[in-house]
Design an enzyme around this catalytic site. Structure first.
Site, mmCIF file in Angstrom:
data_model
loop_
_atom_site.group_PDB
_atom_site.id
_atom_site.type_symbol
_atom_site.label_atom_id
_atom_site.label_comp_id
_atom_site.label_asym_id
_atom_site.label_seq_id
_atom_site.Cartn_x
_atom_site.Cartn_y
_atom_site.Cartn_z
ATOM 1 N N GLU A 36 14.257 -46.028 36.886
ATOM 2 C CA GLU A 36 14.936 -45.442 38.042
ATOM 3 C C GLU A 36 14.132 -44.211 38.464
ATOM 4 O O GLU A 36 13.859 -43.339 37.630
ATOM 5 C CB GLU A 36 16.364 -45.038 37.672
ATOM 6 C CG GLU A 36 17.052 -44.428 38.874
ATOM 7 C CD GLU A 36 18.526 -44.097 38.656
ATOM 8 O OE1 GLU A 36 19.027 -44.267 37.530
ATOM 9 O OE2 GLU A 36 19.142 -43.675 39.643
ATOM 10 N N ARG A 286 16.135 -48.231 21.509
ATOM 11 C CA ARG A 286 15.337 -47.239 22.221
ATOM 12 C C ARG A 286 14.657 -46.315 21.231
ATOM 13 O O ARG A 286 15.046 -46.210 20.073
ATOM 14 C CB ARG A 286 16.187 -46.459 23.212
ATOM 15 C CG ARG A 286 17.216 -45.544 22.585
ATOM 16 C CD ARG A 286 18.260 -45.082 23.597
ATOM 17 N NE ARG A 286 17.728 -44.223 24.635
ATOM 18 C CZ ARG A 286 17.735 -44.520 25.930
ATOM 19 N NH1 ARG A 286 18.222 -45.646 26.377
ATOM 20 N NH2 ARG A 286 17.258 -43.681 26.803
ATOM 21 N N LYS A 296 16.377 -37.783 30.663
ATOM 22 C CA LYS A 296 15.790 -37.224 31.876
ATOM 23 C C LYS A 296 16.586 -36.011 32.356
ATOM 24 O O LYS A 296 16.023 -35.067 32.888
ATOM 25 C CB LYS A 296 15.746 -38.290 32.980
ATOM 26 C CG LYS A 296 14.589 -39.251 32.821
ATOM 27 C CD LYS A 296 14.487 -40.164 34.033
ATOM 28 C CE LYS A 296 14.934 -41.543 33.680
ATOM 29 N NZ LYS A 296 14.884 -42.501 34.771
HETATM 30 P P1 ATP Z 1 17.573 -41.578 30.964
HETATM 31 O O1 ATP Z 1 18.827 -42.025 30.290
HETATM 32 O O2 ATP Z 1 16.799 -40.548 30.241
HETATM 33 O O3 ATP Z 1 17.759 -41.257 32.407
HETATM 34 P P2 ATP Z 1 16.961 -44.269 31.438
HETATM 35 O O4 ATP Z 1 17.064 -45.183 30.287
HETATM 36 O O5 ATP Z 1 18.089 -44.292 32.394
HETATM 37 O O6 ATP Z 1 16.633 -42.833 30.906
HETATM 38 P P3 ATP Z 1 15.246 -45.689 33.185
HETATM 39 O O7 ATP Z 1 14.389 -45.137 34.229
HETATM 40 O O8 ATP Z 1 16.443 -46.451 33.618
HETATM 41 O O9 ATP Z 1 15.635 -44.495 32.229
HETATM 42 O O10 ATP Z 1 14.410 -46.558 32.153
HETATM 43 C C1 ATP Z 1 13.474 -47.527 32.512
HETATM 44 C C2 ATP Z 1 13.265 -48.450 31.360
HETATM 45 O O11 ATP Z 1 12.799 -47.739 30.237
HETATM 46 C C3 ATP Z 1 14.562 -49.130 30.963
HETATM 47 O O12 ATP Z 1 14.287 -50.492 30.753
HETATM 48 C C4 ATP Z 1 14.963 -48.434 29.712
HETATM 49 O O13 ATP Z 1 15.664 -49.297 28.875
HETATM 50 C C5 ATP Z 1 13.610 -48.007 29.124
HETATM 51 N N1 ATP Z 1 13.755 -46.798 28.327
HETATM 52 C C6 ATP Z 1 14.263 -45.619 28.708
HETATM 53 N N2 ATP Z 1 14.300 -44.738 27.696
HETATM 54 C C7 ATP Z 1 13.795 -45.391 26.616
HETATM 55 C C8 ATP Z 1 13.575 -45.034 25.244
HETATM 56 N N3 ATP Z 1 13.890 -43.832 24.776
HETATM 57 N N4 ATP Z 1 13.044 -45.970 24.434
HETATM 58 C C9 ATP Z 1 12.709 -47.178 24.895
HETATM 59 N N5 ATP Z 1 12.891 -47.581 26.164
HETATM 60 C C10 ATP Z 1 13.433 -46.705 27.018
HETATM 61 MG MG MG Z 2 18.670 -45.996 33.594
#
Ligand code: ATP
Ligand code: MG
Length: 582
Positions: A36, A286, A296
Site C-alpha cells: 500500500e 511476517r 509504517k
Molecule cells: P504496515 O502494517 O506496517 O503498514 P503492511 O503489512 O500494511 O505494513 P503493505 O504495504 O500492505 O504493508 O505490505 C505489502 C506486502 O508486504 C504485504 O503482502 C505484506 O504482507 C508484506 N509485509 C509487510 N510487512 C511485512 C513483514 N514484516 N514481513 C513480511 N512481509 C511483510
Molecule cells: Mg497492508
C-alpha cells in the site's frame, strides 16, 4: 561460497507452487508484491519481495509490482515512487527479469517489462470500474446489499468470535433498491460514512470476517492515482482477490494475519464470474526483528517528530535507509533466504541481519586506511621531505581487485586507541619503548611522547626500522601488532557518521507501547576522520572497509570536497558483549 543467487531455498510455499505446476493447475507462476503506498518499504517488505520475486525467478514465472491503493486519504505518489525505486534496487541483477509492470492503456492489464515505453506499476485503482461492475454483479445475484448502519453500529452488530452477530435491518433490501442506492452512492449523493455496500454471507459464522463484510465505503476524497473520479472506494478484501484475478495471479502470498480473511477471499471469487484458474492465497509469518520497530505508522512517527532525519535516515529499517547506509542488496537477499519462510511468528535477532551484511562486505568491500580519532606520530629518523608510496592490496585473497599506492611520510596519524602509556597485559599495539608494524609499511618504535599543558599525550616520537618494509627483501622481522595509519599531510578530511542501533532494548514495541522511550540516545555520533587520499575518488558503486575500523559507504548527499561517509556496520558485533562503543 553459497549465495542467495546460487542456492534456491525450499519451504512450504515453494512446495505448493512446485506441486501446482506439476499438476498442471497453472501454465505459469504469476506472483505479485502488493504494497500500500502509504509509507516507505522496510526490511519486512524485503522478506516478502524476496519470496515473491524469488518464486517467480525459480519457477520461470513473473512477479507484478502492484500498488494496493484503495485508501485515498493515506496514500501518496511520493510513496509510489519510493516503493518502485526500492523494489528495483533490491532485485537488480537477480530477479529484475521477472518484474512486470502494466502496459499503458491496456484494458485487460497486460504485463510488460518495466523498460517498455510508458510502463508503470500495476495499480489496484486502475480496476475500480471493473470492481464496481463485480459489485453490481453481486447485488444482482442477491449477494450484496447497501447498509445504512453507522460504522459504530456495524461493529456492534458484527459481534465477536464468542459473541453472536445481529443481522443488519437493511439486509433484506430488494435487488432493485440496492442497485439504485449503490448507483447513488457512486454518484455522490451521500456523505462519508452514510452507507456501505456489504456482502450478504453469514451473520452466524464463527469467522467474523464472513459476517457480512464491507465491500465499499463512501470517501469524498481525491485519490493520488484516480483523481476525483470516485467517491466510493472498495475495501481491501474485495479489491485484493479481484485484483489478483484480473492480473491472472496464480499464487497470492501474504502474511499470517490474513489467514482468517482467506475464506472471504475465496467466497468473493466463487460467487462471481471470474476467469479460471482462480488465484489462491497462501500465508507466511511476517518478519519481526529485535531492536527494531517495523510498522509504517511508527516509522512515520519517527520521521514526523524529527527523531531521525527522514525515511532514508541510515538508522531506519527502511530499504532506502539501509541502502543509504551502505547495506548491499545482496546482503538483504541473503538475509531473507537465511531466515526462511514458515508459519510461526517469532522475533528474528537483528544480529542475523548484521551477520549477512558483514559476510557480504567482508568478501566485497575494498580495503582502505583511515583514522577516526587521530594521534600524531613523527618518525624522527625520516627527513622532513620524505615521501614514499607503499603498495597496498584492495581485497585480500582477491588479486583481481588489484592494489593501489598509499603515501607515507615523516608525519603520520594513528588511532588514539592504538597507543597506551600503561597498557594492560596482551596489549600488542604501541606503548613507550614498544614496537608495532604499520600496515603495508614499516615497524616503528615509540621512543618518546609529547604532552600538552594538561599532561595528555598529544604526539609520539618514533623511529622507523627502514629494513622492515612489508614485502621488502629484509622484511622478515616480526612484531605482534599491526596498526592502521595515514600520512598526515596527504590525508583527506571527511565527516564520518557512526551509527548504532536506533533502539536500546530488544523489543521496543513491547510493554506500554511507548516505543519512543527506548530510543538509543547514542545511535548517531559524528567524527572528523582522516582518510588515505584514494578515498577522494570514492563512489556510490563501491563499499569500503577502513581496516580495523569498520565498513563505510559514501553518503549520497556528500559533496566533492567535503565527503561524508556512513558507517554501515562495525567489523565485529561489539553490542552483544556489552562493549558497544561508537
Ligand atoms: P504496515 O502494517 O506496517 O503498514 P503492511 O503489512 O500494511 O505494513 P503493505 O504495504 O500492505 O504493508 O505490505 C505489502 C506486502 O508486504 C504485504 O503482502 C505484506 O504482507 C508484506 N509485509 C509487510 N510487512 C511485512 C513483514 N514484516 N514481513 C513480511 N512481509 C511483510
Ligand atoms: Mg497492508
Amino acid at each position: 561460497m553459497t549465495t542467495a543467487d546460487s542456492v534456491p531455498p525450499s519451504d512450504f510455499i515453494r512446495d505448493i507452487v512446485s506441486a501446482d505446476l506439476a499438476a498442471g493447475k497453472h501454465s505459469q507462476v504469476v506472483t505479485r508484491f502488493p504494497p500500500e503506498p502509504n509509507g516507505y518499504l522496510h526490511i519486512g517488505h524485503a522478506k516478502s519481495i524476496c519470496l515473491n520475486f524469488g518464486i517467480a525467478r525459480e519457477f520461470n514465472g513473473v512477479c507484478h509490482l502492484r500498488m494496493d491503493d484503495t485508501n485515498p486519504t493515506k496514500e501518496d505518489v511520493e510513496y509510489v515512487e519510493s516503493i518502485t525505486e526500492d523494489v528495483q534496487w533490491l532485485i537488480r541483477g537477480w530477479a529484475d527479469h521477472v518484474l512486470r509492470f502494466k502496459k499503458p492503456g491496456s484494458g485487460r492489464p497486460e504485463a510488460v517489462s518495466p523498460a517498455e515505453a510508458g510502463a508503470e506499476p500495476f495499480y489496484a485503482s486502475d480496476y475500480f470500474e471493473r470492481l464496481h461492475d463485480y459489485a453490481v454483479e453481486l447485488i444482482k445475484a442477491g449477494k450484496a446489499y447497501v447498509c445504512d448502519l453507522t460504522p459504530e453500529e456495524t461493529d456492534r452488530y458484527r459481534g465477536a468470535p464468542d459473541k453472536e452477530g445481529i443481522p443488519s435491518p437493511y439486509r433484506d433490501r430488494s435487488v432493485e433498491e440496492n442497485l439504485d442506492l449503490f448507483a447513488r452512492m457512486r454518484a455522490g449523493e451521500f456523505p462519508d460514512g452514510a452507507r456501505t455496500l456489504r456482502a450478504k454471507i453469514d451473520m452466524a459464522s464463527r469467522n467474523v470476517w464472513l459476517r457480512d463484510p464491507l465491500l465499499y465505503r463512501i470517501r469524498h476524497a481525491e485519490h493520488h492515482h484516480s483523481g476525483r473520479q470516485w467517491c466510493i472506494y472498495p475495501l481491501y478484501d474485495f479489491a485484493h482477490c479481484l485484483s489478483d484475478s484480473v492480473e491472472g495471479i496464480s499464487h497470492s502470498i501474504c502474511t499470517l494475519e490474513f489467514e482468517v480473511h482467506r475464506p472471504l477471499y475465496d467466497w468473493i471469487l466463487e460467487n462471481l464470474q471470474v476467469p479460471q484458474p482462480r488465484p489462491h492465497q497462501y500465508e507466511f509469518a511476517r518478519l519481526n526483528l529485535s531492536y527494531t520497530v517495523m510498522s509504517k505508522r511508527k516509522l512515520m512517527q519517527l520521521v514526523r517528530e524529527g527523531r531521525v532525519s527522514g525515511w532514508d535516515d541510515p538508522r531506519m529499517p527502511t530499504i532506502c535507509g539501509m541502502r543509504r547506509r551502505g547495506v548491499p542488496a545482496e546482503a538483504l537477499r541473503q538475509f531473507a533466504f537465511s531466515i526462511g519462510v514458515t508459519k510461526y511468528n517469532g522475533v528474528t535477532d537483528v544480529a542475523v541481519l548484521e551477520h549477512s551484511i558483514r559476510t557480504h562486505l567482508n568478501q566485497h568491500a575494498l580495503r582502505r586506511l583511515g583514522v577516526l580519532r587521530p594521534l600524531k606520530v613523527t618518525l624522527t629518523n625520516l627527513p622532513e621531505n620524505h615521501s614514499e608510496q607503499l603498495a597496498a592490496i584492495n581485497l585480500p585473497d582477491n588479486p583481481e581487485a588489484g592494489s593501489r599506492l598509499i603515501p607515507f611520510s615523516r608525519h603520520l596519524l594513528i588511532e588514539q586507541d592504538d597507543f597506551m602509556e600503561i597498557p594492560p597485559p596482551k596489549f600488542f599495539r604501541l606503548r613507550p619503548g614498544g614496537e608495532v608494524r604499520l600496515k603495508y609499511g614499516y615497524i616503528i618504535r615509540c621512543d618518546d611522547v609529547v604532552r600538552d599543558a594538561s599532561g595528555t599525550v598529544v604526539e609520539l616520537l618514533c623511529t622507523a626500522d627502514l629494513d622492515s618494509k612489508t614485502g621488502g627483501a629484509t622484511s622478515n622481522r616480526k612484531v605482534k601488532g599491526t596498526i592502521h595509519w595515514v600520512s598526515a599531510p596527504d590525508a583527506i578530511r571527511a565527516q564520518v557518521r557512526l551509527y548504532e542501533r536506533l533502539f536500546s532494548v530488544p523489543e521496543p514495541d513491547a510493554g506500554d507501547g511507548n516505543f519512543l522511550q527506548h530510543l538509543n540516545p547514542d545511535s548517531l555520533q559524528t567524527v572528523e576522520a582522516f582518510l588515505e587520499p584514494s578515498l577522494a575518488a570514492a563512489t556510490l558503486e563501491e563499499r569500503y572497509q577502513l581496516e580495523r575500523v569498520g565498513y563505510f559507504y559514501l553518503d549520497k548527499e556528500s559533496q566533492g570536497q567535503n565527503p561524508v561517509f556512513n558507517r554501515t556496520i562495525s567489523l565485529k558485533d561489539s553490542w552483544s558483549k556489552g562493549t558497544a562503543k561508537a
